[in-house]
Design an enzyme around this catalytic site. Structure first.
Site, PDB file in Angstrom:
ATOM      1  NE  ARG A 129     -10.395  -2.659  -2.884  1.00 49.96           N
ATOM      2  CZ  ARG A 129      -9.816  -1.844  -1.979  1.00 49.96           C
ATOM      3  NH1 ARG A 129      -8.665  -2.180  -1.429  1.00 49.96           N
ATOM      4  NH2 ARG A 129     -10.376  -0.699  -1.645  1.00 49.96           N
ATOM      5  CG  PHE A 147      -1.985   1.054   1.133  1.00 52.39           C
ATOM      6  CD1 PHE A 147      -3.096   0.884   0.316  1.00 52.39           C
ATOM      7  CD2 PHE A 147      -1.858   2.231   1.846  1.00 52.39           C
ATOM      8  CE1 PHE A 147      -4.064   1.877   0.220  1.00 52.39           C
ATOM      9  CE2 PHE A 147      -2.831   3.230   1.752  1.00 52.39           C
ATOM     10  CZ  PHE A 147      -3.931   3.054   0.944  1.00 52.39           C
ATOM     11  CG  ASP A 159      -0.960  -1.379   7.060  1.00 53.76           C
ATOM     12  OD1 ASP A 159      -2.098  -1.546   7.549  1.00 53.76           O
ATOM     13  OD2 ASP A 159      -0.664  -0.413   6.336  1.00 53.76           O
ATOM     14  CE  LYS A 180      -8.667   0.872   4.246  1.00 56.40           C
ATOM     15  NZ  LYS A 180      -7.213   0.803   4.169  1.00 56.40           N
TER      16      LYS A 180
HETATM   17  C1  LIG Z   1      -6.478   1.917   3.961  1.00 57.13           C
HETATM   18  C2  LIG Z   1      -5.053   1.655   4.263  1.00 57.13           C
HETATM   19  C3  LIG Z   1      -4.278   2.587   4.934  1.00 57.13           C
HETATM   20  C4  LIG Z   1      -4.877   3.907   5.270  1.00 57.13           C
HETATM   21  O1  LIG Z   1      -4.033   4.832   5.811  1.00 57.13           O
HETATM   22  P1  LIG Z   1      -4.630   6.234   6.289  1.00 57.13           P
HETATM   23  O2  LIG Z   1      -3.516   6.868   6.992  1.00 57.13           O
HETATM   24  O3  LIG Z   1      -5.816   5.930   7.149  1.00 57.13           O
HETATM   25  O4  LIG Z   1      -5.105   6.980   5.089  1.00 57.13           O
HETATM   26  C5  LIG Z   1      -2.977   2.239   5.265  1.00 57.13           C
HETATM   27  N1  LIG Z   1      -2.471   1.046   4.915  1.00 57.13           N
HETATM   28  C6  LIG Z   1      -3.189   0.137   4.241  1.00 57.13           C
HETATM   29  C7  LIG Z   1      -2.602  -1.177   3.888  1.00 57.13           C
HETATM   30  C8  LIG Z   1      -4.500   0.418   3.881  1.00 57.13           C
HETATM   31  O5  LIG Z   1      -5.211  -0.472   3.205  1.00 57.13           O
END
Ligand SMILES: *Cc1c(COP(=O)(O)O)cnc(C)c1O
Length: 409
Positions: free
Chosen positions: A368, A126, A196, A222
């Site tokens: 997705r 990500f 993460d 989420k």
């Molecule tokens: C959605 C997501 C984020 C989101 O980060 P924010 O700081 O809340 O915008 C981070 N890492 C992953 C893997 C995600 O899917």
């Protein structure tokens, strides 16, 4: 992978998909397959925000910090998230965003591994995970962000690795890392792990303690249904809590914020990772969202999700040869979402949304779909699959309005 024998996609389910539908305010004509990106509003979250605003803020004003437990909310909600990720109550705190928490924990981990200069991750992680390390590199020019394909990660760990930074369930493909195996390999190399969990928490069983994971972060908006931009959480294993300190040494991470000392002394506990004042309106929604998981076994929920995603995949791929599944075909090798590759994925997703089937598009060519059994039934998922097949068969996605790109996909 998991010791408990799951019934798999074809066995009887303990959690019936859609069982909590009535708890959520979902439009009746919508099939919402995007709870992996923004979870829906629950009645209890709506009521909690209204109560916090009108009764707590409105009537008790500043005394709410004490009277309504506002100041303790980050620890209290962290403790409620802990069982969902296999952690102890005092190892998790809610604060900041996932991005900021990655920065804090990665910076702290690097300080704890002096002489080592590599952060190891995978290409296609990500973006924020990689960008945050790029930002750290500007402060630590000796740092090296090394990206290696997922099946070469274990072999790439060496005496220069300070930190392994991975997303447990891949945001696009849904592929899931074996947390236990990679954490053990990382420790053998003398490094730390930062997981993460943004696409894992509230989706799949996670065992941070059992796998001896060091550090983790995850998302509140989420699968946890905490509301748009909900605060994130972070986890620090108890054994590291004295040794690691946040580089963002804000006053609310101080041992005694209301002593107003000039010198920073971090709190003894997980509270040291807080920086500033808790966003109470957002935390009220998040606490209600997390509350939906009370009494729910994550293995049961994942079993139900596997049944939903597998039904969707079989129905789509069985009737349509044009789309390619880019997620693992074995349901227990992926999280709760699946993605398909299609040359005009954006247009197809727009055509689906126009017909009440909400998934999302991930550049350059993936559609997705998330499968969240709290509020999604098998019947809805079948209906969504048939609609997708029909849109592809008729070519309805070619209507020009579906090609108009929006800012958020
Ligand atoms: C959605 C997501 C984020 C989101 O980060 P924010 O700081 O809340 O915008 C981070 N890492 C992953 C893997 C995600 O899917």
């Amino acid at each position: 992978m998991l010791s408990r024998a799951a019934d798999g996609p074809d066995g009887p389910l303990t959690f019936i998909p859609g069982a909590y539908r009535e708890r959520f305010l979902l439009p009746s004509d919508m099939v919402y397959l995007d709870g992996n990106s923004l979870g829906p509003l629950s009645h209890s979250a709506r009521d909690a925000v209204a109560d916090l605003a009108s009764r707590q803020w409105g009537e008790s004003l500043i005394s709410s910090w004490n009277e309504h437990g506002w100041m303790e909310a980050p620890r209290r909600i962290g403790a409620k998230i802990a069982p969902l990720i296999g952690a102890q109550a005092d190892e998790v705190v809610v604060c900041d965003s996932t991005s900021v928490n990655i920065f804090k924990l990665a910076a702290a981990a690097l300080l704890a591994r002096p002489g080592r200069t590599t952060v190891l991750s995978e290409p296609g992680n990500f973006p924020t995970d990689l960008y945050m390390i790029e930002g750290l590199k500007r402060l630590r020019p000796d740092l090296d962000l090394k990206l290696v394909p997922r099946d070469e990660i274990a072999a790439a760990l060496d005496e220069d690795t300070a930190l392994l930074l991975l997303t447990h369930v891949h945001y696009k493909t849904g592929e899931m890392f074996d947390m236990g195996v990679l954490t053990a390999a990382t420790h053998k190399a003398g490094a730390l792990t930062l997981w993460d969990l943004s696409h894992s928490v509230g989706a799949v069983p996670v065992s941070l303690n059992r796998t001896q994971a060091d550090l983790a972060v995850g998302c509140g908006y989420k699968y946890l249904n905490g509301g748009p931009g909900a605060p994130a959480f972070l986890y620090v294993a108890n054994r590291h809590q004295q040794g690691l300190t946040s580089p963002l040494s804000g006053w609310l991470g101080h041992e005694s914020p209301f002593a107003f000392d000039d010198a920073y002394r971090p709190a003894e506990d997980i509270g040291r990772w807080r920086a500033g004042t808790p966003p109470m309106l957002s935390l009220a929604a998040l606490e209600a969202g997390v509350g939906q998981f009370e009494g729910v076994d994550m293995q049961d929920l994942w079993d139900a999700s596997q049944k939903l995603s597998q039904r969707f995949v079989e129905r789509v791929t069985g009737q349509c040869a044009e789309v390619e599944l880019i997620s693992p075909s074995a349901p227990d090798a992926r999280g709760c979402h699946v993605s398909f590759r299609f040359h005009s994925a954006y247009e197809v997703v727009q055509a689906l949304i126009a017909e009440g089937i909400v998934g999302d598009f991930r550049a350059p060519d993936a559609m997705r779909f998330g499968f969240t059994p709290l509020y999604l039934s098998l019947e809805e998922v079948e209906r969504a699959a048939d609609r997708l097949v029909d849109i592809l068969a008729t070519g309805r996605w070619r209507q020009p309005e579906f090609a108009v790109r929006k800012g958020v996909t």
